[in-house]
Scaffold this motif. Sequence first.
Motif, mmCIF file in Angstrom:
data_model
loop_
_atom_site.group_PDB
_atom_site.id
_atom_site.type_symbol
_atom_site.label_atom_id
_atom_site.label_comp_id
_atom_site.label_asym_id
_atom_site.label_seq_id
_atom_site.Cartn_x
_atom_site.Cartn_y
_atom_site.Cartn_z
ATOM 1 N N LEU A 39 -35.234 -0.359 -59.206
ATOM 2 C CA LEU A 39 -36.375 -1.152 -59.657
ATOM 3 C C LEU A 39 -36.907 -2.021 -58.533
ATOM 4 O O LEU A 39 -36.150 -2.536 -57.704
ATOM 5 C CB LEU A 39 -35.984 -2.081 -60.814
ATOM 6 N N LEU A 95 -38.468 -9.778 -62.034
ATOM 7 C CA LEU A 95 -37.515 -8.728 -61.674
ATOM 8 C C LEU A 95 -36.089 -9.150 -61.993
ATOM 9 O O LEU A 95 -35.298 -8.360 -62.524
ATOM 10 C CB LEU A 95 -37.641 -8.397 -60.189
ATOM 11 N N SER A 96 -35.741 -10.387 -61.689
ATOM 12 C CA SER A 96 -34.389 -10.875 -61.946
ATOM 13 C C SER A 96 -34.058 -10.827 -63.432
ATOM 14 O O SER A 96 -32.970 -10.401 -63.830
ATOM 15 C CB SER A 96 -34.241 -12.302 -61.408
ATOM 16 N N ARG A 140 -33.727 -7.061 -64.473
ATOM 17 C CA ARG A 140 -32.487 -6.476 -63.941
ATOM 18 C C ARG A 140 -31.268 -6.963 -64.706
ATOM 19 O O ARG A 140 -30.419 -6.167 -65.126
ATOM 20 C CB ARG A 140 -32.349 -6.830 -62.454
ATOM 21 N N ASP A 141 -31.166 -8.276 -64.897
ATOM 22 C CA ASP A 141 -29.985 -8.839 -65.547
ATOM 23 C C ASP A 141 -29.893 -8.387 -67.003
ATOM 24 O O ASP A 141 -28.799 -8.054 -67.488
ATOM 25 C CB ASP A 141 -30.015 -10.365 -65.468
ATOM 26 N N ASN A 155 -28.942 -4.572 -67.069
ATOM 27 C CA ASN A 155 -27.543 -4.356 -66.680
ATOM 28 C C ASN A 155 -26.586 -4.834 -67.768
ATOM 29 O O ASN A 155 -25.574 -4.180 -68.061
ATOM 30 C CB ASN A 155 -27.243 -5.070 -65.359
ATOM 31 N N VAL A 175 -28.549 -0.952 -62.656
ATOM 32 C CA VAL A 175 -29.828 -1.235 -62.026
ATOM 33 C C VAL A 175 -29.603 -1.791 -60.631
ATOM 34 O O VAL A 175 -28.851 -2.749 -60.451
ATOM 35 C CB VAL A 175 -30.641 -2.255 -62.849
ATOM 36 N N GLN A 176 -30.267 -1.190 -59.654
ATOM 37 C CA GLN A 176 -30.391 -1.776 -58.326
ATOM 38 C C GLN A 176 -31.846 -2.208 -58.165
ATOM 39 O O GLN A 176 -32.755 -1.462 -58.517
ATOM 40 C CB GLN A 176 -30.019 -0.775 -57.228
ATOM 41 N N ALA A 177 -32.058 -3.412 -57.618
ATOM 42 C CA ALA A 177 -33.412 -3.946 -57.620
ATOM 43 C C ALA A 177 -33.672 -4.797 -56.388
ATOM 44 O O ALA A 177 -32.757 -5.395 -55.808
ATOM 45 C CB ALA A 177 -33.640 -4.787 -58.880
#
Length: 344
Positions: A48, A56-57, A60-61, A64, A76-78
């Motif tokens: 992402l 984004l944070s 992502r959190d 995940n 997820v890698q972002a």
Amino acid sequence: MPAEWAPQSAVMLTWPHAGTDWQDSLDTVESAFRDIAKAVLRHEHLVLSCEEADRLSRVRDSLNAWAQANALPGRVQATAAPANDTWARDHGPIAVEEDGQVQLLDFRFNAWGDKFEWRKDDALNRLLSEAGLFGRTPLTAVDFVLEGGSIESDGQGTILTTSECLMATARNPDLDRSGIEGMLARTLGAERVLWLNHGYLAGDDTDSHIDTLARFCAPDHIAYVACDDQEDEHYPALQAMADELRQFRTADDRPYRLTALPWPQACYGEDGERLPATYANFLIINDAVLLPVYDVPQDDEAIRVLGDIFPDREIIPINCRPLIEQHGSLHCVTMQVPAGVVTP
């Protein structure tokens, strides 16, 4: 160039933000993106990016945490990175494999012939690579405009495309058809190119991307958009496209198996413009197929047809009615990454 059904490590999404054309419908379109993301995480990882670091944070959190709570294989890698828009299929990297080694090709992106702003999108792959999201897989820049949605690979050296898109002078004006075929041979290992000269969808900004019209489902099998309404504006062009597909031959000179996809009821935007709803814009991932649906009566038939095409894969319908408001669908906002590249 691997076929889409080859093993994958991840799917790339460029997340919408307030600086994109989605600003007036951000909550609605984010819901569609979350549905896609959760479907992917059931089978593989996600890469992402988003221009807004805080957004984004949070995404992502939450994704995940959801994946971990449900004991899913995907993570997820972002990274935060600027982007003009969300069409990862067209600005994302295109993978090739040589002697068992994968590399990612960073073709130029100019927003389908300079139709919109594009410079942030064109720089995105390099930023993702520098942030380590593609592991140690090399990213090679290619001085040629090419969008992932404009080409289909059978994984055995055949590329399917449309002349309206790849021959558009706003992309690579110095190359004729022979020159473009030579570039596809050098960069993607194309041993032959099948050109469709007919077929379009109203509301499409891409100059007839192949992923809205006809898709490889196996090396000898193509699913395609078919219009059965003689009163519809698409009928002549799509009938001509079907005739072309019937003339194509596999590399060993056999006719392709062809499956007609349902024709969805016409969808219109608030301004009355017809939108490019298509069931051809599906995404094949590990053990599943994500199918765009549009809350129209033909959705159930599309699910059934895709199930017949891919009997060993789970068919996951995703409501993509919000996506086509900006003239793209599910495949358009995703880009698969081969196995072994993304390893969170």
